[in-house]
Enzyme design. Sequence first.
Site, PDB file in Angstrom:
ATOM      1  N   CYS A 260      29.951  16.920   3.644  1.00  0.00           N
ATOM      2  CA  CYS A 260      28.786  16.592   2.798  1.00  0.00           C
ATOM      3  C   CYS A 260      28.711  17.448   1.535  1.00  0.00           C
ATOM      4  CB  CYS A 260      27.493  16.723   3.604  1.00  0.00           C
ATOM      5  SG  CYS A 260      27.041  18.433   3.974  1.00  0.00           S
TER       6      CYS A 260
ATOM      7  N   ASN B 212      32.532  37.966  22.691  1.00  0.00           N
ATOM      8  CA  ASN B 212      33.242  38.272  21.445  1.00  0.00           C
ATOM      9  C   ASN B 212      33.545  37.000  20.662  1.00  0.00           C
ATOM     10  OD1 ASN B 212      33.180  40.785  22.499  1.00  0.00           O
ATOM     11  ND2 ASN B 212      35.340  40.870  23.064  1.00  0.00           N
TER      12      ASN B 212
ATOM     13  N   GLY C 296      33.630  46.314  28.994  1.00  0.00           N
ATOM     14  CA  GLY C 296      33.416  46.640  27.580  1.00  0.00           C
ATOM     15  C   GLY C 296      32.192  46.001  26.969  1.00  0.00           C
TER      16      GLY C 296
ATOM     17  N   ASP D 151      35.887  37.126  18.206  1.00  0.00           N
ATOM     18  CA  ASP D 151      37.158  37.409  17.506  1.00  0.00           C
ATOM     19  C   ASP D 151      38.320  36.512  17.928  1.00  0.00           C
ATOM     20  OD1 ASP D 151      38.042  38.538  19.979  1.00  0.00           O
ATOM     21  OD2 ASP D 151      37.356  40.532  19.379  1.00  0.00           O
TER      22      ASP D 151
ATOM     23  N   HIS E 281      29.193  33.331  22.429  1.00  0.00           N
ATOM     24  CA  HIS E 281      28.639  33.538  21.085  1.00  0.00           C
ATOM     25  C   HIS E 281      29.443  32.844  19.987  1.00  0.00           C
ATOM     26  CE1 HIS E 281      26.396  37.362  22.665  1.00  0.00           C
ATOM     27  NE2 HIS E 281      25.866  36.239  23.082  1.00  0.00           N
TER      28      HIS E 281
ATOM     29  N   ALA F  53      39.177  49.691  28.773  1.00  0.00           N
ATOM     30  CA  ALA F  53      39.623  48.426  29.371  1.00  0.00           C
ATOM     31  C   ALA F  53      41.138  48.288  29.260  1.00  0.00           C
ATOM     32  CB  ALA F  53      38.944  47.262  28.659  1.00  0.00           C
TER      33      ALA F  53
HETATM   34  P1  OAD Z   1      28.319  46.569  22.225  1.00  0.00           P
HETATM   35  O1  OAD Z   1      28.826  47.148  20.959  1.00  0.00           O
HETATM   36  O2  OAD Z   1      26.849  46.520  22.444  1.00  0.00           O
HETATM   37  O3  OAD Z   1      28.955  47.345  23.434  1.00  0.00           O
HETATM   38  C1  OAD Z   1      30.307  47.637  23.504  1.00  0.00           C
HETATM   39  C2  OAD Z   1      30.566  48.400  24.775  1.00  0.00           C
HETATM   40  O4  OAD Z   1      31.958  48.623  24.881  1.00  0.00           O
HETATM   41  C3  OAD Z   1      29.882  49.766  24.827  1.00  0.00           C
HETATM   42  O5  OAD Z   1      29.185  49.863  26.062  1.00  0.00           O
HETATM   43  C4  OAD Z   1      31.046  50.754  24.776  1.00  0.00           C
HETATM   44  O6  OAD Z   1      30.823  51.894  25.557  1.00  0.00           O
HETATM   45  C5  OAD Z   1      32.168  49.928  25.359  1.00  0.00           C
HETATM   46  N1  OAD Z   1      33.535  50.305  24.949  1.00  0.00           N
HETATM   47  C6  OAD Z   1      33.978  50.773  23.766  1.00  0.00           C
HETATM   48  N2  OAD Z   1      35.313  50.930  23.765  1.00  0.00           N
HETATM   49  C7  OAD Z   1      35.740  50.536  25.003  1.00  0.00           C
HETATM   50  C8  OAD Z   1      37.007  50.444  25.627  1.00  0.00           C
HETATM   51  N3  OAD Z   1      38.134  50.795  24.997  1.00  0.00           N
HETATM   52  N4  OAD Z   1      37.046  49.977  26.901  1.00  0.00           N
HETATM   53  C9  OAD Z   1      35.917  49.642  27.570  1.00  0.00           C
HETATM   54  N5  OAD Z   1      34.695  49.714  27.017  1.00  0.00           N
HETATM   55  C10 OAD Z   1      34.586  50.153  25.774  1.00  0.00           C
HETATM   56  O7  OAD Z   1      28.987  45.117  22.340  1.00  0.00           O
HETATM   57  P2  OAD Z   1      28.572  43.888  23.291  1.00  0.00           P
HETATM   58  O8  OAD Z   1      28.063  44.366  24.589  1.00  0.00           O
HETATM   59  O9  OAD Z   1      29.704  42.973  23.275  1.00  0.00           O
HETATM   60  O10 OAD Z   1      25.984  39.452  19.598  1.00  0.00           O
HETATM   61  O11 OAD Z   1      27.385  43.285  22.467  1.00  0.00           O
HETATM   62  C11 OAD Z   1      26.816  42.080  22.864  1.00  0.00           C
HETATM   63  C12 OAD Z   1      26.387  41.280  21.666  1.00  0.00           C
HETATM   64  O12 OAD Z   1      25.565  42.092  20.818  1.00  0.00           O
HETATM   65  C13 OAD Z   1      27.516  40.849  20.754  1.00  0.00           C
HETATM   66  O13 OAD Z   1      28.159  39.694  21.187  1.00  0.00           O
HETATM   67  C14 OAD Z   1      26.803  40.619  19.458  1.00  0.00           C
HETATM   68  C15 OAD Z   1      25.967  41.877  19.442  1.00  0.00           C
HETATM   69  O14 OAD Z   1      24.856  41.869  18.651  1.00  0.00           O
HETATM   70  C16 OAD Z   1      25.698  38.694  18.541  1.00  0.00           C
HETATM   71  O15 OAD Z   1      26.115  38.931  17.435  1.00  0.00           O
HETATM   72  C17 OAD Z   1      24.821  37.535  18.871  1.00  0.00           C
END
Ligand code: OAD
Length: 245
Positions: free
Chosen positions: A150, A99, A186, A101, A116, A230
């Site tokens: 710059c 994340n 998550g 954020d 990231h 989570a």
């Molecule tokens: P995703 O949006 O791909 O996945 C989020 C996951 O969180 C999903 O599997 C949901 O089921 C789960 N989820 C949602 N709410 C939840 C909760 N309250 N508790 C637990 N799980 C929950 O996000 P990431 O896996 O973080 O990269 O994605 C990886 C990367 O893809 C990001 O860092 C970003 C994105 O493109 C870049 O921008 C380079």
Amino acid sequence: MIDRLAEQLQRARRVTVLTGAGVSAASGVPTFRGAGGLWRSFRAEDLATPDAFARDPTLVWEWYEWRRAMIAACKPNAAHDVLARWTRESNQCTVITQNVDDLHLRAGTERLVRLHGSIWELACWDQCGVRPWRDERVPLPNRPATCPTCGGLARPGVVWFGEMLSQDDIDAASMACACDVFLAVGTSAVVYPAAGLLQQAKANGAFTAEINIETTSASSAVDLAIQGGAEVVLPALAIRPPKLR
Ligand code: OAD
């Protein structure tokens, strides 16, 4: 299920947690791939690649400014708080996040690995030599943002598709894969190299677990897949705090 994870955590000397967008969902930060996910309404190719920025830096900054404003209004939730407490109580607990954020940081997480980058940091697009800097102003004074050293273009301090992760972060994450318990929280576990950390920890003999509201590509690979938010599951574990030494 939760008891089994609590038991493993209780015994563990070294615990590593990989987090993704789902950990911030309860704070109001949209995920990427789930319902209401950013990649359902926006194309990553248009907004999150070096080519996209070279083509239209103003458009890319508009999108990042919109996300910065949204995140600025969000607070860490119970999941961030529990993980932050673990890292404060034990220097053998590492949180690796995808994340940008910074809610883990705002919750007080120590030794955080931000694979990231951070949406609150900027870097010089022309690589004039200035180190990336932090700027939390919303909105930023110029759009597109500029480098104070710059005067050229500044870019968001995040890792875009097609870019390398910082070697320091890769090394720190790899080292943290030598652990007793590896917990993926998550994350859809589809973006590499982050998604590969789970296999790395497993190969090192770690007990692997997942906390997610739905089944992911990691669910069948982990020793224990717990379905739930989570922000609910982690505090439930904390009722019996893992005695990390
Ligand atoms: P995703 O949006 O791909 O996945 C989020 C996951 O969180 C999903 O599997 C949901 O089921 C789960 N989820 C949602 N709410 C939840 C909760 N309250 N508790 C637990 N799980 C929950 O996000 P990431 O896996 O973080 O990269 O994605 C990886 C990367 O893809 C990001 O860092 C970003 C994105 O493109 C870049 O921008 C380079």
